[in-house]
Write a protein that holds these residues in place. Sequence first.
Motif, PDB file in Angstrom:
ATOM      1  N   VAL A 114      -2.742  74.094 -16.747  1.00  0.00           N
ATOM      2  CA  VAL A 114      -1.987  73.168 -15.896  1.00  0.00           C
ATOM      3  C   VAL A 114      -2.525  73.186 -14.466  1.00  0.00           C
ATOM      4  O   VAL A 114      -2.551  72.148 -13.794  1.00  0.00           O
ATOM      5  CB  VAL A 114      -0.470  73.486 -15.939  1.00  0.00           C
ATOM      6  CG1 VAL A 114      -0.139  74.779 -15.205  1.00  0.00           C
ATOM      7  CG2 VAL A 114       0.321  72.323 -15.370  1.00  0.00           C
ATOM      8  N   THR A 115      -3.029  74.329 -14.012  1.00  0.00           N
ATOM      9  CA  THR A 115      -3.590  74.394 -12.663  1.00  0.00           C
ATOM     10  C   THR A 115      -4.910  73.636 -12.595  1.00  0.00           C
ATOM     11  O   THR A 115      -5.191  72.936 -11.603  1.00  0.00           O
ATOM     12  CB  THR A 115      -3.766  75.853 -12.226  1.00  0.00           C
ATOM     13  OG1 THR A 115      -2.497  76.527 -12.335  1.00  0.00           O
ATOM     14  CG2 THR A 115      -4.259  75.940 -10.790  1.00  0.00           C
ATOM     15  N   GLN A 116      -5.724  73.734 -13.626  1.00  0.00           N
ATOM     16  CA  GLN A 116      -6.959  72.944 -13.657  1.00  0.00           C
ATOM     17  C   GLN A 116      -6.664  71.452 -13.564  1.00  0.00           C
ATOM     18  O   GLN A 116      -7.262  70.737 -12.752  1.00  0.00           O
ATOM     19  CB  GLN A 116      -7.738  73.230 -14.946  1.00  0.00           C
ATOM     20  CG  GLN A 116      -8.585  74.478 -14.914  1.00  0.00           C
ATOM     21  CD  GLN A 116      -9.554  74.510 -16.085  1.00  0.00           C
ATOM     22  OE1 GLN A 116      -9.249  74.024 -17.177  1.00  0.00           O
ATOM     23  NE2 GLN A 116     -10.726  75.087 -15.860  1.00  0.00           N
ATOM     24  N   TYR A 117      -5.754  70.987 -14.404  1.00  0.00           N
ATOM     25  CA  TYR A 117      -5.436  69.552 -14.406  1.00  0.00           C
ATOM     26  C   TYR A 117      -4.820  69.128 -13.078  1.00  0.00           C
ATOM     27  O   TYR A 117      -5.120  68.038 -12.558  1.00  0.00           O
ATOM     28  CB  TYR A 117      -4.498  69.213 -15.560  1.00  0.00           C
ATOM     29  CG  TYR A 117      -5.154  69.261 -16.917  1.00  0.00           C
ATOM     30  CD1 TYR A 117      -6.301  68.525 -17.195  1.00  0.00           C
ATOM     31  CD2 TYR A 117      -4.629  70.047 -17.942  1.00  0.00           C
ATOM     32  CE1 TYR A 117      -6.907  68.565 -18.437  1.00  0.00           C
ATOM     33  CE2 TYR A 117      -5.220  70.097 -19.191  1.00  0.00           C
ATOM     34  CZ  TYR A 117      -6.364  69.351 -19.430  1.00  0.00           C
ATOM     35  OH  TYR A 117      -6.965  69.395 -20.677  1.00  0.00           O
ATOM     36  N   ILE A 119      -5.282  70.509 -10.086  1.00  0.00           N
ATOM     37  CA  ILE A 119      -6.310  70.499  -9.037  1.00  0.00           C
ATOM     38  C   ILE A 119      -7.200  69.269  -9.162  1.00  0.00           C
ATOM     39  O   ILE A 119      -7.584  68.661  -8.149  1.00  0.00           O
ATOM     40  CB  ILE A 119      -7.133  71.800  -9.075  1.00  0.00           C
ATOM     41  CG1 ILE A 119      -6.300  72.958  -8.513  1.00  0.00           C
ATOM     42  CG2 ILE A 119      -8.434  71.658  -8.275  1.00  0.00           C
ATOM     43  CD1 ILE A 119      -6.971  74.311  -8.579  1.00  0.00           C
ATOM     44  N   GLU A 120      -7.529  68.870 -10.373  1.00  0.00           N
ATOM     45  CA  GLU A 120      -8.348  67.665 -10.546  1.00  0.00           C
ATOM     46  C   GLU A 120      -7.656  66.449  -9.924  1.00  0.00           C
ATOM     47  O   GLU A 120      -8.316  65.607  -9.292  1.00  0.00           O
ATOM     48  CB  GLU A 120      -8.619  67.432 -12.031  1.00  0.00           C
ATOM     49  CG  GLU A 120      -9.620  68.417 -12.631  1.00  0.00           C
ATOM     50  CD  GLU A 120      -9.770  68.263 -14.127  1.00  0.00           C
ATOM     51  OE1 GLU A 120      -9.026  67.438 -14.724  1.00  0.00           O
ATOM     52  OE2 GLU A 120     -10.621  68.959 -14.707  1.00  0.00           O
ATOM     53  N   GLN A 121      -6.341  66.352 -10.085  1.00  0.00           N
ATOM     54  CA  GLN A 121      -5.603  65.246  -9.465  1.00  0.00           C
ATOM     55  C   GLN A 121      -5.532  65.419  -7.951  1.00  0.00           C
ATOM     56  O   GLN A 121      -5.708  64.459  -7.192  1.00  0.00           O
ATOM     57  CB  GLN A 121      -4.195  65.158 -10.058  1.00  0.00           C
ATOM     58  CG  GLN A 121      -3.294  64.133  -9.395  1.00  0.00           C
ATOM     59  CD  GLN A 121      -3.824  62.703  -9.466  1.00  0.00           C
ATOM     60  OE1 GLN A 121      -4.523  62.331 -10.405  1.00  0.00           O
ATOM     61  NE2 GLN A 121      -3.499  61.896  -8.460  1.00  0.00           N
ATOM     62  N   MET A 122      -5.296  66.646  -7.500  1.00  0.00           N
ATOM     63  CA  MET A 122      -5.212  66.905  -6.059  1.00  0.00           C
ATOM     64  C   MET A 122      -6.532  66.608  -5.353  1.00  0.00           C
ATOM     65  O   MET A 122      -6.548  66.162  -4.205  1.00  0.00           O
ATOM     66  CB  MET A 122      -4.788  68.349  -5.809  1.00  0.00           C
ATOM     67  CG  MET A 122      -3.353  68.649  -6.214  1.00  0.00           C
ATOM     68  SD  MET A 122      -2.962  70.420  -6.095  1.00  0.00           S
ATOM     69  CE  MET A 122      -1.243  70.427  -6.638  1.00  0.00           C
ATOM     70  N   GLN A 123      -7.639  66.848  -6.040  1.00  0.00           N
ATOM     71  CA  GLN A 123      -8.942  66.524  -5.459  1.00  0.00           C
ATOM     72  C   GLN A 123      -9.072  65.029  -5.197  1.00  0.00           C
ATOM     73  O   GLN A 123      -9.657  64.614  -4.187  1.00  0.00           O
ATOM     74  CB  GLN A 123     -10.068  66.999  -6.381  1.00  0.00           C
ATOM     75  CG  GLN A 123     -10.269  68.505  -6.383  1.00  0.00           C
ATOM     76  CD  GLN A 123     -11.311  68.933  -7.385  1.00  0.00           C
ATOM     77  OE1 GLN A 123     -11.241  68.591  -8.572  1.00  0.00           O
ATOM     78  NE2 GLN A 123     -12.302  69.691  -6.932  1.00  0.00           N
ATOM     79  N   LYS A 124      -8.528  64.214  -6.085  1.00  0.00           N
ATOM     80  CA  LYS A 124      -8.567  62.770  -5.884  1.00  0.00           C
ATOM     81  C   LYS A 124      -7.746  62.367  -4.667  1.00  0.00           C
ATOM     82  O   LYS A 124      -8.067  61.398  -3.974  1.00  0.00           O
ATOM     83  CB  LYS A 124      -8.048  62.051  -7.125  1.00  0.00           C
ATOM     84  CG  LYS A 124      -8.882  62.274  -8.374  1.00  0.00           C
ATOM     85  CD  LYS A 124      -8.206  61.658  -9.596  1.00  0.00           C
ATOM     86  CE  LYS A 124      -8.970  61.981 -10.873  1.00  0.00           C
ATOM     87  NZ  LYS A 124      -8.274  61.451 -12.085  1.00  0.00           N
ATOM     88  N   GLN A 125      -6.680  63.086  -4.420  1.00  0.00           N
ATOM     89  CA  GLN A 125      -5.776  62.789  -3.298  1.00  0.00           C
ATOM     90  C   GLN A 125      -6.248  63.432  -1.992  1.00  0.00           C
ATOM     91  O   GLN A 125      -5.782  63.063  -0.915  1.00  0.00           O
ATOM     92  CB  GLN A 125      -4.373  63.346  -3.594  1.00  0.00           C
ATOM     93  CG  GLN A 125      -3.754  62.856  -4.872  1.00  0.00           C
ATOM     94  CD  GLN A 125      -2.551  63.678  -5.298  1.00  0.00           C
ATOM     95  OE1 GLN A 125      -1.999  63.445  -6.358  1.00  0.00           O
ATOM     96  NE2 GLN A 125      -2.134  64.653  -4.499  1.00  0.00           N
ATOM     97  N   TYR A 126      -7.116  64.438  -2.124  1.00  0.00           N
ATOM     98  CA  TYR A 126      -7.523  65.287  -1.000  1.00  0.00           C
ATOM     99  C   TYR A 126      -6.311  65.968  -0.372  1.00  0.00           C
ATOM    100  O   TYR A 126      -6.219  66.159   0.839  1.00  0.00           O
ATOM    101  CB  TYR A 126      -8.308  64.503   0.061  1.00  0.00           C
ATOM    102  CG  TYR A 126      -9.221  65.383   0.890  1.00  0.00           C
ATOM    103  CD1 TYR A 126     -10.435  65.837   0.368  1.00  0.00           C
ATOM    104  CD2 TYR A 126      -8.856  65.782   2.163  1.00  0.00           C
ATOM    105  CE1 TYR A 126     -11.261  66.660   1.116  1.00  0.00           C
ATOM    106  CE2 TYR A 126      -9.683  66.604   2.922  1.00  0.00           C
ATOM    107  CZ  TYR A 126     -10.878  67.044   2.380  1.00  0.00           C
ATOM    108  OH  TYR A 126     -11.697  67.863   3.124  1.00  0.00           O
TER     109      TYR A 126
END
Length: 240
Positions: A114-117, A119-126
């Motif tokens: 769940v942390t991987q997924y 973070i992948e979304q958070m990277q898109k949001q910065y």
Amino acid sequence: MSEKKTALVTGASSGIGLELTHTLLARGYQVVANSRTITSAGTLAASERLALVDGDIADQETAKKVVDTAVQRFGRVDLLVNNAGIFIPKPFTDYSMQDFERLVRTNLVGFFFVTQYAIEQMQKQYSGHIVNITTTLADQPVAGVSASMALLTKGGLNTVTKALAIEYAGEGIRVNAVAPGNIDTPLHKNDDYGFLRNMHPIARMGQASEVVDAILYLDAATFVTGEIISVDGGAHAGKW
């Protein structure tokens, strides 16, 4: 994308996770709440700002569904609280392979996917924030409380908190942890409260709301990352 903050909470059907979910909703967050049987637990009811996701967070499909639900329903992921966890205390030589596998699966694998997924979304949001729930015993073991393999997993969460804070600081993502002492939740319903109270210099059980206060502080403290806050009545300070 919604202007409101969206939070993901694992282990949300009781105890700290349930208290946190109620508090986040009261503060205007949109929440995706997860536990194995959260829709049948009867402690939370789905609403316009609350999505419920059943399933073991250690299953990769469940972890993906939690994050996908947040993005599909609310457009973003601002806060992930890795609250789901188990604690199996016993002498080191009494641990079985089954105990070890249960601890690793829930405490570590449940964090991993769940942390991987997220973070992948958070990277898109910065932007984004992760809070791991560990235990004060990971850094301050107590004589008479044998729980070495449980602490192996929770101590690992302390370490990865710092590692991820460094790894993702440049991408607008913060990672912190809260390390509770003995908190008055259903986890301890069959335990000796007198003994548990005396494990803290402030000789009482902590309340779930006090752990929630620490999580909310961390979420608001935008210059804090890689921090492990002890909510344990002073137990982390040393021998007393």
